[in-house]
Motif scaffolding. Structure first.
Motif, PDB file in Angstrom:
ATOM      1  N   GLN A 140       0.814  -1.206   0.000  1.00  0.00           N
ATOM      2  CA  GLN A 140       0.000   0.000   0.000  1.00  0.00           C
ATOM      3  C   GLN A 140       0.854   1.265   0.000  1.00  0.00           C
ATOM      4  OE1 GLN A 140      -2.197   0.562   3.704  1.00  0.00           O
ATOM      5  NE2 GLN A 140      -0.786  -0.830   4.764  1.00  0.00           N
ATOM      6  N   TRP A 141       2.144   1.133   0.305  1.00  0.00           N
ATOM      7  CA  TRP A 141       3.062   2.274   0.295  1.00  0.00           C
ATOM      8  C   TRP A 141       3.818   2.402  -1.032  1.00  0.00           C
ATOM      9  CZ3 TRP A 141       2.931  -1.225   4.420  1.00  0.00           C
ATOM     10  CH2 TRP A 141       2.269  -0.748   5.567  1.00  0.00           C
ATOM     11  N   GLY A 142       3.502   1.476  -1.946  1.00  0.00           N
ATOM     12  CA  GLY A 142       4.121   1.539  -3.259  1.00  0.00           C
ATOM     13  C   GLY A 142       5.421   0.765  -3.391  1.00  0.00           C
ATOM     14  N   THR A 143       5.904   0.148  -2.297  1.00  0.00           N
ATOM     15  CA  THR A 143       7.122  -0.654  -2.379  1.00  0.00           C
ATOM     16  C   THR A 143       6.817  -1.997  -3.044  1.00  0.00           C
ATOM     17  OG1 THR A 143       6.735  -1.542  -0.164  1.00  0.00           O
ATOM     18  CG2 THR A 143       8.116   0.433  -0.339  1.00  0.00           C
ATOM     19  N   LYS A 144       7.833  -2.557  -3.673  1.00  0.00           N
ATOM     20  CA  LYS A 144       7.631  -3.806  -4.421  1.00  0.00           C
ATOM     21  C   LYS A 144       8.642  -4.867  -3.965  1.00  0.00           C
ATOM     22  CE  LYS A 144       6.093  -1.245  -8.509  1.00  0.00           C
ATOM     23  NZ  LYS A 144       6.319  -0.975  -9.953  1.00  0.00           N
ATOM     24  N   ALA A 145       8.157  -6.116  -3.899  1.00  0.00           N
ATOM     25  CA  ALA A 145       9.017  -7.220  -3.488  1.00  0.00           C
ATOM     26  C   ALA A 145       8.616  -8.486  -4.222  1.00  0.00           C
ATOM     27  CB  ALA A 145       8.918  -7.427  -1.972  1.00  0.00           C
ATOM     28  N   THR A 166      16.277   1.454  -6.136  1.00  0.00           N
ATOM     29  CA  THR A 166      16.955   1.037  -4.904  1.00  0.00           C
ATOM     30  C   THR A 166      16.756  -0.450  -4.619  1.00  0.00           C
ATOM     31  OG1 THR A 166      15.014   1.670  -3.595  1.00  0.00           O
ATOM     32  CG2 THR A 166      16.744   3.325  -3.882  1.00  0.00           C
ATOM     33  N   GLY A 167      15.964  -1.121  -5.438  1.00  0.00           N
ATOM     34  CA  GLY A 167      15.722  -2.549  -5.231  1.00  0.00           C
ATOM     35  C   GLY A 167      16.946  -3.380  -5.568  1.00  0.00           C
ATOM     36  N   THR A 168      16.838  -4.711  -5.311  1.00  0.00           N
ATOM     37  CA  THR A 168      17.982  -5.606  -5.468  1.00  0.00           C
ATOM     38  C   THR A 168      17.866  -6.529  -6.674  1.00  0.00           C
ATOM     39  OG1 THR A 168      18.263  -5.595  -3.067  1.00  0.00           O
ATOM     40  CG2 THR A 168      19.392  -7.339  -4.283  1.00  0.00           C
ATOM     41  N   PHE A 169      16.641  -7.065  -6.938  1.00  0.00           N
ATOM     42  CA  PHE A 169      16.510  -8.123  -7.937  1.00  0.00           C
ATOM     43  C   PHE A 169      15.586  -7.710  -9.078  1.00  0.00           C
ATOM     44  CE2 PHE A 169      17.453 -10.256  -3.912  1.00  0.00           C
ATOM     45  CZ  PHE A 169      18.614 -10.924  -4.271  1.00  0.00           C
ATOM     46  N   THR A 170      16.105  -7.840 -10.291  1.00  0.00           N
ATOM     47  CA  THR A 170      15.300  -7.605 -11.491  1.00  0.00           C
ATOM     48  C   THR A 170      14.364  -8.789 -11.690  1.00  0.00           C
ATOM     49  OG1 THR A 170      16.913  -8.704 -12.918  1.00  0.00           O
ATOM     50  CG2 THR A 170      17.204  -6.328 -12.544  1.00  0.00           C
ATOM     51  N   LEU A 171      13.474  -8.665 -12.639  1.00  0.00           N
ATOM     52  CA  LEU A 171      12.556  -9.766 -12.963  1.00  0.00           C
ATOM     53  C   LEU A 171      13.334 -11.018 -13.340  1.00  0.00           C
ATOM     54  CD1 LEU A 171       9.779 -10.972 -13.627  1.00  0.00           C
ATOM     55  CD2 LEU A 171       9.913  -9.847 -15.880  1.00  0.00           C
ATOM     56  N   GLU A 172      14.375 -10.843 -14.142  1.00  0.00           N
ATOM     57  CA  GLU A 172      15.173 -11.997 -14.585  1.00  0.00           C
ATOM     58  C   GLU A 172      15.849 -12.697 -13.410  1.00  0.00           C
ATOM     59  OE1 GLU A 172      18.868 -13.044 -17.650  1.00  0.00           O
ATOM     60  OE2 GLU A 172      18.111 -10.987 -17.467  1.00  0.00           O
ATOM     61  N   SER A 173      16.472 -11.921 -12.507  1.00  0.00           N
ATOM     62  CA  SER A 173      17.153 -12.544 -11.371  1.00  0.00           C
ATOM     63  C   SER A 173      16.155 -13.154 -10.394  1.00  0.00           C
ATOM     64  CB  SER A 173      18.048 -11.521 -10.662  1.00  0.00           C
ATOM     65  OG  SER A 173      17.298 -10.397 -10.229  1.00  0.00           O
ATOM     66  N   ALA A 174      14.959 -12.559 -10.278  1.00  0.00           N
ATOM     67  CA  ALA A 174      13.928 -13.133  -9.411  1.00  0.00           C
ATOM     68  C   ALA A 174      13.469 -14.489  -9.950  1.00  0.00           C
ATOM     69  CB  ALA A 174      12.750 -12.174  -9.298  1.00  0.00           C
ATOM     70  N   ARG A 175      13.372 -14.593 -11.253  1.00  0.00           N
ATOM     71  CA  ARG A 175      12.999 -15.878 -11.860  1.00  0.00           C
ATOM     72  C   ARG A 175      14.065 -16.938 -11.574  1.00  0.00           C
ATOM     73  NH1 ARG A 175      10.917 -13.288 -17.638  1.00  0.00           N
ATOM     74  NH2 ARG A 175       8.737 -12.889 -16.969  1.00  0.00           N
ATOM     75  N   ASP A 176      15.326 -16.542 -11.620  1.00  0.00           N
ATOM     76  CA  ASP A 176      16.396 -17.493 -11.300  1.00  0.00           C
ATOM     77  C   ASP A 176      16.279 -17.986  -9.854  1.00  0.00           C
ATOM     78  OD1 ASP A 176      17.468 -17.253 -13.823  1.00  0.00           O
ATOM     79  OD2 ASP A 176      18.932 -15.708 -13.250  1.00  0.00           O
ATOM     80  N   ARG A 177      16.011 -17.066  -8.944  1.00  0.00           N
ATOM     81  CA  ARG A 177      15.872 -17.445  -7.536  1.00  0.00           C
ATOM     82  C   ARG A 177      14.653 -18.343  -7.320  1.00  0.00           C
ATOM     83  NH1 ARG A 177      18.707 -14.465  -3.788  1.00  0.00           N
ATOM     84  NH2 ARG A 177      16.980 -14.306  -2.292  1.00  0.00           N
ATOM     85  N   ALA A 178      13.581 -18.052  -8.040  1.00  0.00           N
ATOM     86  CA  ALA A 178      12.380 -18.883  -7.929  1.00  0.00           C
ATOM     87  C   ALA A 178      12.644 -20.292  -8.462  1.00  0.00           C
ATOM     88  CB  ALA A 178      11.227 -18.235  -8.695  1.00  0.00           C
TER      89      ALA A 178
END
Length: 420
Positions: free
Chosen positions: A34-39, A65-77
């Protein structure tokens, strides 16, 4: 691309602002708060139980300021799905890895700490307290400045050689003891499971391949030095001599000066009020002025010396207007000892005494010898010359030289650090 995964695009991830969860497939979800942050979130089911784990904050592009792009998040998943496929809870596995890493860090100790604990655990079995003191002093003087702050499991052969090579040919016996003590500390650390692998300080089949054996080094010619244990006896005899040469030699020994520095001393360099002697850089090996603290005994020597009008030399020679010959002290010394001892060797006697018999820091003893201490960066921050600390050291040295003579064998050993 497998059906049902990779549903999101990088553009969508950046554009989505409405709070909620947006599935990419394969258990990967984008969560907008609700604060607009994404994870990123990974949702899975294991043994009939639904769970979710965080995969980190979202990086949407340059400046994010985030750490993981969509591509890197897919790798972690993908990695998490593989763990689940093996019947392992990825959350529990992650917690176990974190705890194991913390435990590994917690059990790490520095070489200094390992040495202290080794000495503490063995002290009771040593034949006398002095043995423990010698252990401590040799490590403090030679090993700890190089490897003291290293984790004990990180000490390698290159580190051990950095300790030994500078003193191996000039202070061979001391260097050999240092090597053995480093080896013992590292063996202790291995048994206590603070390190693994071969001991980088071992001699046979290892350091023996890169360092010359002690037996072969004994033939190297050095300035010969009187063992410091014999100094009180020698000094008592020297004080019975009444020549200028005897006064000059005693002064040289008590100030740990080089021959050229002492016989070239001028009254204009001596400040009896502040009890200091300023040796100009042109007579010092380093090329820098060297301030020497004068003990009460050296002041007494100076005040009792004869002076010659128009002659600024502290130790006047036979010829009018000249200083003492550079051979006069050596001839007196050899006449008294009947062996090959050198005046320069008393600097080694002083250095060995300071290392073996006192708790004065190594850098103070080195400064007393007008040696350059530390690298260029360290010297840039050390602007002073530790005069007061050196004054306490030289006072203790004078007191030792004047102590009650003990019966000693009449022998001379090769000087440690002949190049000083």
């Amino acid at each position: 691309m497998a059906l049902g995964i990779h549903k999101l695009t990088a553009v969508q991830v950046k554009a989505l602002t409405k709070p909620g969860r947006y599935g990419d497939g394969g258990g990967l979800w984008l969560q907008v708060s609700q604060w607009g942050t994404k994870a990123w979130i990974f949702r899975f089911t294991l043994h009939g139980k639904a769970r979710q784990m965080g995969l980190g904050s979202v990086k949407t592009g340059k400046g994010s300021t985030g750490t993981f792009t969509l591509e890197s998040a897919r790798d972690r998943a993908l990695q998490a799905r593989q763990v689940v496929a093996d019947g392992i809870d990825p959350i529990e596995a992650k917690t176990a890895r974190r705890l194991a890493a913390k435990a590994e860090v917690a059990k790490q100790i520095t070489f200094r700490e390992a040495a202290e604990r080794y000495i503490a655990s063995h002290r009771a079995g040593w034949k006398n307290e002095k043995h423990g003191e010698q252990w401590t002093k040799t490590l403090e003087n030679y090993a700890l400045p190089v490897i003291g702050t290293l984790s004990v499991d990180a000490v390698e052969t290159s580190h051990v050689l950095r300790v030994l090579e500078p003193i191996w040919t000039t202070k061979t016996e001391t260097a050999s003891r240092v090597r053995g003590r480093i080896e013992a500390v590292l063996d202790w650390a291995t048994v206590r499971e603070y390190r693994t692998g071969e001991n980088p300080a071992r001699w046979r089949g290892h350091l023996s391949e890169v360092l010359t054996a002690k037996g072969k080094l004994r033939k190297v010619k050095h300035h010969e030095a009187m063992p410091y244990a014999e100094l009180p006896t020698f000094m008592a005899g020297l004080r019975d001599e009444d020549s200028i040469s005897a006064k000059a030699l005693e002064f040289t020994i008590l100030t740990a000066a080089r021959t050229g520095e002492a016989i070239g001393a001028r009254w204009s360099e001596i400040d009896l009020a502040s009890k200091t002697w300023m040796v100009p850089g042109e007579r010092v090996k380093t090329g820098r002025d060297h301030r020497v603290p004068l003990s009460e005994r050296t002041i007494d020597i100076l005040t009792d010396l004869p002076r010659e009008n128009g002659n600024d030399h502290v130790f006047i020679g036979i010829r009018p207007g000249r200083g003492l010959s550079n051979m006069s002290m050596l001839e007196l010394l050899r006449g008294m000892t009947g062996n090959g001892a050198s005046v320069h060797g008393f600097r080694s006697s002083f250095r060995d005494w300071a290392a073996e018999e006192t708790n004065h820091p190594r850098e103070v003893a080195e400064a007393a010898l007008a040696h350059v201490v530390g690298d260029a960066s360290e010297r840039a921050y050390r602007r002073g010359d530790a005069l007061q600390k050196r004054r306490r050291l030289m006072t203790a040295w004078t007191r030792y030289c004047a102590s009650k003579p003990a019966k000693q064998a009449d022998n001379v050993v090769a000087m440690h650090g002949a190049g000083t």
